[in-house]
Design an enzyme around this catalytic site. Structure first.
Site, mmCIF file in Angstrom:
data_model
loop_
_atom_site.group_PDB
_atom_site.id
_atom_site.type_symbol
_atom_site.label_atom_id
_atom_site.label_comp_id
_atom_site.label_asym_id
_atom_site.label_seq_id
_atom_site.Cartn_x
_atom_site.Cartn_y
_atom_site.Cartn_z
ATOM 1 N N LYS A 13 0.829 -1.214 0.000
ATOM 2 C CA LYS A 13 0.000 0.000 0.000
ATOM 3 C C LYS A 13 0.859 1.257 0.000
ATOM 4 O O LYS A 13 0.655 2.171 -0.785
ATOM 5 C CB LYS A 13 -0.937 0.017 1.230
ATOM 6 C CG LYS A 13 -1.868 -1.177 1.318
ATOM 7 C CD LYS A 13 -2.798 -1.088 2.517
ATOM 8 C CE LYS A 13 -2.091 -1.200 3.874
ATOM 9 N NZ LYS A 13 -1.403 -2.493 4.107
ATOM 10 N N ARG A 127 11.787 -5.413 5.121
ATOM 11 C CA ARG A 127 11.504 -4.004 4.799
ATOM 12 C C ARG A 127 12.418 -3.088 5.610
ATOM 13 O O ARG A 127 12.722 -3.344 6.767
ATOM 14 C CB ARG A 127 10.049 -3.663 5.135
ATOM 15 C CG ARG A 127 9.819 -2.141 5.102
ATOM 16 C CD ARG A 127 8.371 -1.744 5.193
ATOM 17 N NE ARG A 127 7.684 -2.392 6.276
ATOM 18 C CZ ARG A 127 6.365 -2.489 6.341
ATOM 19 N NH1 ARG A 127 5.607 -1.990 5.393
ATOM 20 N NH2 ARG A 127 5.803 -3.092 7.363
HETATM 21 P P1 AP5 Z 1 0.228 0.320 8.827
HETATM 22 O O1 AP5 Z 1 1.417 1.182 8.896
HETATM 23 O O2 AP5 Z 1 -0.889 0.725 7.970
HETATM 24 O O3 AP5 Z 1 0.719 -1.152 8.442
HETATM 25 P P2 AP5 Z 1 0.073 -2.331 7.571
HETATM 26 O O4 AP5 Z 1 -1.312 -2.170 7.122
HETATM 27 O O5 AP5 Z 1 0.360 -3.540 8.360
HETATM 28 O O6 AP5 Z 1 0.832 -2.253 6.259
HETATM 29 P P3 AP5 Z 1 2.343 -2.019 6.036
HETATM 30 O O7 AP5 Z 1 2.666 -0.577 6.140
HETATM 31 O O8 AP5 Z 1 3.111 -2.965 6.895
HETATM 32 O O9 AP5 Z 1 2.503 -2.545 4.553
HETATM 33 P P4 AP5 Z 1 2.238 -1.827 3.166
HETATM 34 O O10 AP5 Z 1 1.047 -2.450 2.543
HETATM 35 O O11 AP5 Z 1 2.269 -0.342 3.279
HETATM 36 O O12 AP5 Z 1 3.516 -2.367 2.372
HETATM 37 P P5 AP5 Z 1 4.852 -1.603 1.887
HETATM 38 O O13 AP5 Z 1 4.540 -0.768 0.709
HETATM 39 O O14 AP5 Z 1 5.573 -0.971 3.018
HETATM 40 O O15 AP5 Z 1 -0.327 0.074 10.288
HETATM 41 C C1 AP5 Z 1 0.535 -0.231 11.354
HETATM 42 C C2 AP5 Z 1 -0.234 -0.290 12.655
HETATM 43 O O16 AP5 Z 1 -0.825 0.984 12.942
HETATM 44 C C3 AP5 Z 1 -1.434 -1.267 12.688
HETATM 45 O O17 AP5 Z 1 -1.028 -2.577 13.023
HETATM 46 C C4 AP5 Z 1 -2.322 -0.628 13.737
HETATM 47 O O18 AP5 Z 1 -1.857 -0.901 15.026
HETATM 48 C C5 AP5 Z 1 -2.127 0.862 13.478
HETATM 49 N N1 AP5 Z 1 -3.104 1.395 12.511
HETATM 50 C C6 AP5 Z 1 -2.839 1.959 11.304
HETATM 51 N N2 AP5 Z 1 -3.967 2.326 10.675
HETATM 52 C C7 AP5 Z 1 -4.991 1.988 11.505
HETATM 53 C C8 AP5 Z 1 -6.401 2.078 11.408
HETATM 54 N N3 AP5 Z 1 -7.003 2.619 10.326
HETATM 55 N N4 AP5 Z 1 -7.144 1.622 12.443
HETATM 56 C C9 AP5 Z 1 -6.559 1.086 13.540
HETATM 57 N N5 AP5 Z 1 -5.226 0.948 13.693
HETATM 58 C C10 AP5 Z 1 -4.446 1.401 12.685
HETATM 59 O O19 AP5 Z 1 5.695 -2.874 1.360
HETATM 60 C C11 AP5 Z 1 6.181 -3.862 2.253
HETATM 61 C C12 AP5 Z 1 7.559 -4.350 1.796
HETATM 62 O O20 AP5 Z 1 7.440 -5.036 0.551
HETATM 63 C C13 AP5 Z 1 8.591 -3.225 1.530
HETATM 64 O O21 AP5 Z 1 9.864 -3.693 1.908
HETATM 65 C C14 AP5 Z 1 8.527 -3.005 0.022
HETATM 66 O O22 AP5 Z 1 9.753 -2.543 -0.499
HETATM 67 C C15 AP5 Z 1 8.194 -4.400 -0.486
HETATM 68 N N6 AP5 Z 1 7.334 -4.401 -1.674
HETATM 69 C C16 AP5 Z 1 6.246 -3.619 -1.919
HETATM 70 N N7 AP5 Z 1 5.665 -3.940 -3.093
HETATM 71 C C17 AP5 Z 1 6.410 -4.979 -3.595
HETATM 72 C C18 AP5 Z 1 6.306 -5.750 -4.802
HETATM 73 N N8 AP5 Z 1 5.321 -5.554 -5.685
HETATM 74 N N9 AP5 Z 1 7.226 -6.723 -4.990
HETATM 75 C C19 AP5 Z 1 8.211 -6.948 -4.075
HETATM 76 N N10 AP5 Z 1 8.360 -6.242 -2.941
HETATM 77 C C20 AP5 Z 1 7.461 -5.261 -2.693
HETATM 78 MG MG MG Z 2 2.386 1.012 4.897
#
Ligand code: AP5
Ligand code: MG
Ligand code: ZN
Length: 216
Positions: A13, A127
């Protein structure tokens, strides 16, 4: 263009939101990033949020809804916005519908990025994020040119506190239980678009651009 990026932890995302920001010039609203900022600044809200985040649980709806309501009122959201990581519960989705109604706006598309569980764990444990500008790296899939240093701003790269494998498993469980029902919620509204998140970063972005180009 008002968008929601939906998808499990590590689905990409944040990565895709940053590409959309560059291409379409609309701001990314990441509740995760905003909460991490509050934690870093040591505010009351940050202290409360940290307890939940460290366990991989969701921060209570009232807190997150309040943050998003304030953010959507900012002038840079006039031309559109990308919600990244919000809504995450049906209650948040309903609150969002209500607040958008009040300001005469609506969501144009919900992009659901799907990645299977084992791939998610691989993505998250490798990551690294820039402390200064928030750029996202992956040690294998998109490594920085120099270890631990951001290509874009030279900032230091760090690993998020909630990116340990056991916390990731809990975040996945919480996602399935509380967030996955949103897929059906937005499908019923006719604004859900599924994107194959297993492609490489550019491949996923091409799919998203394909969806967005058909919108207006
Ligand atoms: P939040 O920060 O939103 O974390 P998440 O939803 O778990 O998602 P991530 O940020 O971990 O992943 P992402 O989808 O952004 O992936 P990314 O692009 O970094 O939330 C964290 C915490 O905050 C929650 O657990 C909760 O406690 C709280 N919170 C937040 N919002 C909330 C809400 N609305 N309500 C309640 N609580 C809330 O990519 C991941 C990795 O993969 C990176 O290393 C990237 O380089 C790699 N990558 C990305 N795309 C690809 C691809 N296509 N191929 C290969 N590698 C890739
Ligand atoms: Mg994120
Ligand atoms: Zn940086």
């Amino acid at each position: 263009m008002n968008l929601i990026l939906l998808g499990g932890p590590g689905a990409g995302k944040g990565t895709q939101a940053k590409l959309i920001v560059e291409e379409y010039k609309i701001p990314q609203i990441s509740t995760g990033d905003m909460l991490r900022d509050a934690v870093k600044q040591g505010t009351e809200l940050g202290k409360k949020a940290k307890e939940y985040m460290d366990k991989g649980e969701l921060v209570p709806d009232e807190i997150v809804i309040g943050i998003v309501r304030d953010r959507l009122k900012q002038p840079d959201c006039e031309k559109g916005f990308i919600l990244d990581g919000f809504p995450r519960t049906i209650a948040q989705a309903e609150a969002l519908d209500k607040m958008l109604d009040e300001i005469g706006k609506k969501i144009d598309a919900v992009i659901n990025i799907y990645v299977p569980e084992e791939e998610i764990v691989k993505r998250i444990v490798n990551r690294r994020t820039c402390k200064k500008c928030g750029a996202i790296y992956h040690l294998i899939y998109s490594p920085p040119k120099e270890p631990d240093k951001c290509d874009k701003c030279g900032g230091e790269l760090y690993q998020r506190d909630d990116d340990k494998e056991e916390t990731v498993r809990e975040r996945l469980r919480v996602y399935k239980e509380q967030t996955e029902p949103l897929i059906e919620y937005y499908k019923k509204k006719g604004i859900l678009y599924n994107v194959d998140g297993t492609k490489d970063i550019n491949g996923v972005f091409e799919e998203i651009k394909g969806v967005l180009s058909k919108l207006s």
